[in-house]
Design an enzyme around this catalytic site. Structure first.
Site, PDB file in Angstrom:
ATOM      1  N   HIS A 107       0.859  -1.190   0.000  1.00 30.59           N
ATOM      2  CA  HIS A 107       0.000   0.000   0.000  1.00 30.59           C
ATOM      3  C   HIS A 107       0.888   1.231   0.000  1.00 30.59           C
ATOM      4  O   HIS A 107       1.943   1.241   0.630  1.00 30.59           O
ATOM      5  CB  HIS A 107      -0.883   0.024   1.267  1.00 30.59           C
ATOM      6  CG  HIS A 107      -2.085   0.882   1.118  1.00 30.59           C
ATOM      7  ND1 HIS A 107      -2.048   2.240   1.284  1.00 30.59           N
ATOM      8  CD2 HIS A 107      -3.356   0.581   0.775  1.00 30.59           C
ATOM      9  CE1 HIS A 107      -3.247   2.742   1.091  1.00 30.59           C
ATOM     10  NE2 HIS A 107      -4.070   1.765   0.765  1.00 30.59           N
ATOM     11  N   ASP A 151      -7.822  -5.494   0.039  1.00 30.70           N
ATOM     12  CA  ASP A 151      -8.287  -6.332  -1.078  1.00 30.70           C
ATOM     13  C   ASP A 151      -7.896  -7.788  -0.942  1.00 30.70           C
ATOM     14  O   ASP A 151      -8.281  -8.606  -1.779  1.00 30.70           O
ATOM     15  CB  ASP A 151      -7.727  -5.777  -2.403  1.00 30.70           C
ATOM     16  CG  ASP A 151      -8.280  -4.395  -2.698  1.00 30.70           C
ATOM     17  OD1 ASP A 151      -7.533  -3.545  -3.199  1.00 30.70           O
ATOM     18  OD2 ASP A 151      -9.474  -4.163  -2.385  1.00 30.70           O
TER      19      ASP A 151
HETATM   20  C1  SDX Z   1      -6.196  -0.247  -2.969  1.00 24.63           C
HETATM   21  O1  SDX Z   1      -4.344   4.130  -1.995  1.00 24.63           O
HETATM   22  C2  SDX Z   1      -5.399   3.626  -1.486  1.00 24.63           C
HETATM   23  O2  SDX Z   1      -5.898   4.086  -0.486  1.00 24.63           O
HETATM   24  C3  SDX Z   1      -6.009   2.456  -2.268  1.00 24.63           C
HETATM   25  C4  SDX Z   1      -7.012   1.604  -1.487  1.00 24.63           C
HETATM   26  C5  SDX Z   1      -8.323   2.341  -1.278  1.00 24.63           C
HETATM   27  O3  SDX Z   1      -9.066   1.994  -0.335  1.00 24.63           O
HETATM   28  O4  SDX Z   1      -8.659   3.191  -2.180  1.00 24.63           O
HETATM   29  O5  SDX Z   1      -6.478   1.243  -0.234  1.00 24.63           O
HETATM   30  C6  SDX Z   1      -7.376   0.342  -2.276  1.00 24.63           C
HETATM   31  O6  SDX Z   1      -5.992   0.031  -4.125  1.00 24.63           O
HETATM   32  C7  SDX Z   1      -5.238  -1.105  -2.197  1.00 24.63           C
HETATM   33  C8  SDX Z   1      -4.011  -1.593  -3.034  1.00 24.63           C
HETATM   34  C9  SDX Z   1      -4.448  -2.737  -3.933  1.00 24.63           C
HETATM   35  N1  SDX Z   1      -3.390  -3.084  -4.874  1.00 24.63           N
HETATM   36  C10 SDX Z   1      -2.734  -4.288  -4.780  1.00 24.63           C
HETATM   37  O7  SDX Z   1      -2.904  -5.100  -3.880  1.00 24.63           O
HETATM   38  C11 SDX Z   1      -1.766  -4.563  -5.933  1.00 24.63           C
HETATM   39  C12 SDX Z   1      -0.419  -5.042  -5.390  1.00 24.63           C
HETATM   40  N2  SDX Z   1       0.189  -3.917  -4.672  1.00 24.63           N
HETATM   41  C13 SDX Z   1       1.159  -3.149  -5.327  1.00 24.63           C
HETATM   42  O8  SDX Z   1       1.245  -3.119  -6.707  1.00 24.63           O
HETATM   43  C14 SDX Z   1       1.601  -1.896  -4.572  1.00 24.63           C
HETATM   44  O9  SDX Z   1       1.869  -2.274  -3.279  1.00 24.63           O
HETATM   45  C15 SDX Z   1       0.680  -0.694  -4.587  1.00 24.63           C
HETATM   46  C16 SDX Z   1       0.242  -0.349  -5.949  1.00 24.63           C
HETATM   47  C17 SDX Z   1      -0.508  -0.923  -3.729  1.00 24.63           C
HETATM   48  C18 SDX Z   1       1.470   0.481  -4.001  1.00 24.63           C
HETATM   49  O10 SDX Z   1       2.472   0.754  -4.905  1.00 24.63           O
HETATM   50  P1  SDX Z   1       3.634   1.834  -4.624  1.00 24.63           P
HETATM   51  O11 SDX Z   1       3.412   2.551  -3.338  1.00 24.63           O
HETATM   52  O12 SDX Z   1       3.811   2.624  -5.867  1.00 24.63           O
HETATM   53  O13 SDX Z   1       4.892   0.908  -4.374  1.00 24.63           O
HETATM   54  P2  SDX Z   1       5.879   0.453  -5.544  1.00 24.63           P
HETATM   55  O14 SDX Z   1       5.087  -0.168  -6.661  1.00 24.63           O
HETATM   56  O15 SDX Z   1       6.789   1.602  -5.869  1.00 24.63           O
HETATM   57  O16 SDX Z   1       6.712  -0.700  -4.815  1.00 24.63           O
HETATM   58  C19 SDX Z   1       7.761  -0.353  -3.898  1.00 24.63           C
HETATM   59  C20 SDX Z   1       8.572  -1.625  -3.718  1.00 24.63           C
HETATM   60  C21 SDX Z   1       8.966  -2.268  -5.040  1.00 24.63           C
HETATM   61  O17 SDX Z   1      10.168  -3.020  -4.822  1.00 24.63           O
HETATM   62  P3  SDX Z   1      11.583  -2.396  -5.305  1.00 24.63           P
HETATM   63  O18 SDX Z   1      11.434  -2.146  -6.798  1.00 24.63           O
HETATM   64  O19 SDX Z   1      11.742  -1.102  -4.500  1.00 24.63           O
HETATM   65  O20 SDX Z   1      12.555  -3.479  -4.953  1.00 24.63           O
HETATM   66  O21 SDX Z   1       7.775  -2.618  -3.062  1.00 24.63           O
HETATM   67  C22 SDX Z   1       7.579  -3.738  -3.928  1.00 24.63           C
HETATM   68  C23 SDX Z   1       7.873  -3.263  -5.321  1.00 24.63           C
HETATM   69  O22 SDX Z   1       8.289  -4.334  -6.141  1.00 24.63           O
HETATM   70  N3  SDX Z   1       6.166  -4.119  -3.823  1.00 24.63           N
HETATM   71  C24 SDX Z   1       5.723  -5.374  -3.928  1.00 24.63           C
HETATM   72  C25 SDX Z   1       4.339  -5.287  -3.735  1.00 24.63           C
HETATM   73  N4  SDX Z   1       3.988  -4.009  -3.530  1.00 24.63           N
HETATM   74  C26 SDX Z   1       5.133  -3.290  -3.589  1.00 24.63           C
HETATM   75  N5  SDX Z   1       6.353  -6.530  -4.174  1.00 24.63           N
HETATM   76  C27 SDX Z   1       5.573  -7.642  -4.227  1.00 24.63           C
HETATM   77  N6  SDX Z   1       4.250  -7.644  -4.034  1.00 24.63           N
HETATM   78  C28 SDX Z   1       3.594  -6.493  -3.803  1.00 24.63           C
HETATM   79  N7  SDX Z   1       2.265  -6.485  -3.636  1.00 24.63           N
END
Ligand code: SDX
Length: 376
Positions: A258, A312
């Site tokens: 998140h 989720d």
């Molecule tokens: C919702 O924002 C809100 O409030 C949204 C929400 C709401 O109520 O409206 O809460 C609802 O959308 C919740 C999120 C649902 N999405 C997912 O579950 C999809 C999987 N999650 C990710 O793609 C990610 O965690 C996000 C999109 C939620 C957040 O992305 P960020 O903050 O842009 O983080 P990032 O993509 O820059 O990742 C940072 C690091 C990366 O690693 P490095 O490249 O630094 O080594 O964390 C890793 C990412 O690879 N990472 C994950 C991960 N989430 C982040 N690695 C594996 N699995 C994951 N789920």
């Protein structure tokens, strides 16, 4: 020039609607903790609280719910839009298209407190009716408008399933609607704010929000997380799946991570316990076992990076236990979040929010002449 990738840590408005403490995993709507609201309030009460700032009195609730229920009936042109789409069309697309059709009547819409007072319950009623109609269309079933009842969740489920479900299913739907109702300014709410900041109408601005919600990184994650569980199939396959896909395959674990929470999303545990109490057959209990195993593996691997399960991760199993297929999960999120989108848009525009117009840093070519044969 510092560019904020993904608008991280960029503040676009003041708000009194929702408070999130990402370090402690705290979520409050208008100061009330999400656990208390989910346990004790109806979605109508929470929507009213969110949009108007205080919980409604008995009379205010009756009047608000009455206006919502008046909008359960849909104009024929909206039903024709739904019927024109293929039965196997993506349900969120059907919802977005049919809901946006209402903007055809909004030529003279102008933002004001009075407009919000009138439009908010109308939009909530229309949203429930459109989604129920879209769901019935996807099932090839006849649609009847949500019946008036003592609960938005019950009316919506009755129109979706064609019968009044048992009390515990209605309560679970109501709790789910409360949990998803708002979350400050995620991508979808920001899309609604950008659209409404140009003084576009509410229906069009909500359609923009639905378009942003669809993606698997946002609202689409409930479906994506659930599809992980069905792909794994049996709890005993979870470790191998995790190693192959997440460790070696470097795929994202959907339903984890998140932008704001660096600990458990407080909504996750409520959905988890809801799913556990609703799981009625071996298939649903199997899904829960897989999810619980995957949760443990995910926390072990990712918690050192501040990546934990979010809302989720379990919501899809809860929605499945309520009676909906995976193709409805993101649309159920959208139905609930319509309340938060309305609240944030009216808070922004009514407080003189300016048109959102960020800049981009130009890194392209300097001035240059057209090539010979093109030069005039
Ligand atoms: C919702 O924002 C809100 O409030 C949204 C929400 C709401 O109520 O409206 O809460 C609802 O959308 C919740 C999120 C649902 N999405 C997912 O579950 C999809 C999987 N999650 C990710 O793609 C990610 O965690 C996000 C999109 C939620 C957040 O992305 P960020 O903050 O842009 O983080 P990032 O993509 O820059 O990742 C940072 C690091 C990366 O690693 P490095 O490249 O630094 O080594 O964390 C890793 C990412 O690879 N990472 C994950 C991960 N989430 C982040 N690695 C594996 N699995 C994951 N789920």
């Amino acid at each position: 020039m510092n560019i904020s990738n993904g608008l991280e840590d960029v503040y676009i408005k003041n708000t009194s609607i929702t408070f999130i403490d990402g370090e402690k995993g705290i979520l409050r709507y208008r100061g009330y903790d999400i656990h208390e609201l989910a346990e004790n309030c109806t979605f109508e009460e929470v929507a009213y609280l969110m949009i108007f700032g205080e919980l409604p009195s008995r009379n205010e609730l009756v009047s608000f719910s009455g206006t919502v229920q008046k909008s359960f009936s849909l104009p024929s042109y909206v039903l024709n839009v739904i019927d024109a789409l293929p039965q196997d069309a993506d349900i969120l697309s059907v919802f977005e298209t049919a809901f946006a059709a209402f903007s055809s009547e909004e030529r003279n819409f102008s933002w004001s407190r009075e407009a919000t007072l009138a439009k908010a319950p109308e939009i909530l009623g229309h949203a429930a009716a459109v989604l129920a109609a879209a769901y019935r269309h996807s099932q090839g079933l006849k649609y009847n408008p949500p019946p008036a009842s003592d609960s938005y969740a019950k009316s919506f489920l009755s129109a979706s399933f064609g019968a009044v479900p048992e009390r515990k299913i209605v309560d679970a739907m109501n709790r789910s609607l409360v949990l998803y109702a708002d979350h400050e300014v995620p991508a979808s709410t920001t899309a609604a704010l950008v659209a409404s900041s140009t003084l576009s109408d509410m229906y069009s601005s909500i359609a923009a929000a639905v378009a942003a919600l669809r993606g698997p990184l946002h609202g689409g994650a409930a479906e994506a997380a659930y599809r992980q569980f069905t792909e794994i199939g049996r709890a005993e396959n979870t470790d191998e799946w995790f190693s192959k896909n997440i460790i070696q395959g470097k795929k994202r674990l959907m339903g984890f991570g998140h932008r704001v929470y660096r600990t458990y999303d407080p909504r996750m545990a409520i959905f988890k316990s809801m799913a556990a109490s609703l799981a009625k057959d071996e298939e649903e209990r199997n899904l829960l076992r897989i999810a619980e195993r995957l949760e443990r593996l995910g926390v072990e691997k990712f918690s050192p990076k501040g990546i934990y399960p979010n809302t989720d991760f379990y919501s899809g199993i809860a929605f499945r236990c309520i009676g909906f297929p995976v193709t409805m999960f993101t649309s159920l999120f959208a139905l609930s979040r319509t309340a938060g989108w309305i609240a944030h848009m009216s808070e922004y525009v009514e407080n003189g929010g300016r048109i959102m117009r960020p800049r981009a840093v130009y890194i392209g070519h300097g001035p240059r002449e057209l090539p010979g044969e093109k030069a005039r």
